[in-house]
Design a protein around this motif. Structure first.
Motif, PDB file in Angstrom:
ATOM      1  N   VAL A  44       0.840  -1.200   0.000  1.00 31.42           N
ATOM      2  CA  VAL A  44       0.000   0.000   0.000  1.00 31.42           C
ATOM      3  C   VAL A  44       0.880   1.256   0.000  1.00 31.42           C
ATOM      4  CG1 VAL A  44      -1.641   1.366   1.370  1.00 31.42           C
ATOM      5  CG2 VAL A  44      -2.024  -1.086   1.038  1.00 31.42           C
ATOM      6  N   CYS A  45       1.887   1.267   0.834  1.00 30.09           N
ATOM      7  CA  CYS A  45       2.789   2.432   0.903  1.00 30.09           C
ATOM      8  C   CYS A  45       3.519   2.639  -0.418  1.00 30.09           C
ATOM      9  CB  CYS A  45       3.793   2.262   2.033  1.00 30.09           C
ATOM     10  SG  CYS A  45       3.045   2.317   3.668  1.00 30.09           S
ATOM     11  N   VAL A  46       4.005   1.557  -1.013  1.00 27.30           N
ATOM     12  CA  VAL A  46       4.742   1.671  -2.262  1.00 27.30           C
ATOM     13  C   VAL A  46       3.796   2.034  -3.409  1.00 27.30           C
ATOM     14  CG1 VAL A  46       6.308   0.520  -3.864  1.00 27.30           C
ATOM     15  CG2 VAL A  46       6.527   0.094  -1.435  1.00 27.30           C
ATOM     16  N   VAL A  47       2.551   1.562  -3.376  1.00 26.95           N
ATOM     17  CA  VAL A  47       1.569   1.937  -4.405  1.00 26.95           C
ATOM     18  C   VAL A  47       1.356   3.446  -4.384  1.00 26.95           C
ATOM     19  CG1 VAL A  47      -0.891   1.870  -4.995  1.00 26.95           C
ATOM     20  CG2 VAL A  47       0.343  -0.252  -4.611  1.00 26.95           C
ATOM     21  N   VAL A  48       1.172   4.010  -3.210  1.00 22.17           N
ATOM     22  CA  VAL A  48       0.971   5.464  -3.091  1.00 22.17           C
ATOM     23  C   VAL A  48       2.181   6.207  -3.655  1.00 22.17           C
ATOM     24  CG1 VAL A  48       0.716   7.368  -1.443  1.00 22.17           C
ATOM     25  CG2 VAL A  48      -0.647   5.288  -1.171  1.00 22.17           C
ATOM     26  N   LEU A  49       3.372   5.755  -3.299  1.00 24.47           N
ATOM     27  CA  LEU A  49       4.594   6.368  -3.813  1.00 24.47           C
ATOM     28  C   LEU A  49       4.669   6.226  -5.332  1.00 24.47           C
ATOM     29  CD1 LEU A  49       7.411   7.654  -3.323  1.00 24.47           C
ATOM     30  CD2 LEU A  49       8.286   5.317  -3.053  1.00 24.47           C
ATOM     31  N   HIS A  50       4.383   5.030  -5.849  1.00 22.91           N
ATOM     32  CA  HIS A  50       4.456   4.775  -7.285  1.00 22.91           C
ATOM     33  C   HIS A  50       3.464   5.649  -8.057  1.00 22.91           C
ATOM     34  CE1 HIS A  50       4.984   2.671 -11.044  1.00 22.91           C
ATOM     35  NE2 HIS A  50       3.742   2.193 -11.035  1.00 22.91           N
ATOM     36  N   VAL A  51       2.257   5.779  -7.561  1.00 19.73           N
ATOM     37  CA  VAL A  51       1.257   6.615  -8.249  1.00 19.73           C
ATOM     38  C   VAL A  51       1.714   8.075  -8.256  1.00 19.73           C
ATOM     39  CG1 VAL A  51      -1.111   7.495  -8.145  1.00 19.73           C
ATOM     40  CG2 VAL A  51      -0.685   5.046  -7.848  1.00 19.73           C
TER      41      VAL A  51
END
Length: 162
Positions: A44-51
């Motif tokens: 979830v944390c990396v998804v937010v960063l990636h987006v």
């Protein structure tokens, strides 16, 4: 710099999603006793960063006056955003579906497919962002498809036995 950081985030997401899919499949098959939720929250944390980084890199690309994007590059960018949005929609449905029901199995299988599609579409950009040889995109695609097929077969087997 922004593209390289986003490439690292995307590669980390590939690892986290692959681990989550494998651990979740093993959990559903009764091979492991509990799924590691750390994969979920890390993801979830990396998804937010990636987006966020993807928004930044897309804006940079469209604002580049020295090397404006070609029509082909714009279409490729659109494919990455559409498949990424599909991953997001199906992932949210996966979170809210009732575990180990037929709808959950269908949604999990759909997530498996759209995630593999997104990685395959994005692999060319990923290897460029990371400074890898262009032919490495095939290794990323093969790895992703192999995980997707194994997880998909397990999900189909689970849904047939339910």
């Amino acid at each position: 710099m922004l593209r390289r950081v986003n490439g690292i985030a995307a590669l980390l997401l590939l690892a986290v999603f692959s681990a989550h899919a494998i651990m979740g499949t093993l959990f559903c098959l009764g091979v492991v006793s509990e799924e590691a939720s750390c994969f979920i929250w890390t993801g979830v944390c990396v998804v937010v960063l990636h987006v966020a980084l993807s928004i930044g890199t897309t804006c940079q690309m469209f604002d580049d006056e020295m090397r404006p994007p070609s029509a082909k590059k714009k279409v490729h960018q659109l494919k990455k955003w559409v498949t990424g949005a599909l991953v997001g929609v199906v992932a949210v449905a996966h979170v809210f579906a009732i575990f180990e029901t037929r709808p959950w199995s269908v949604i999990a299988l759909a997530l498996d497919v759209v995630l593999a599609a997104h990685v395959c579409v994005s692999a060319k950009s990923l290897v460029k962002d990371l400074g890898l040889a262009p032919n490495q995109r095939y290794a990323i695609r093969v790895f992703t498809i192999a995980i997707a097929v194994l997880v998909g077969l397990a999900l189909i087997g689970l849904s047939m036995s339910a």
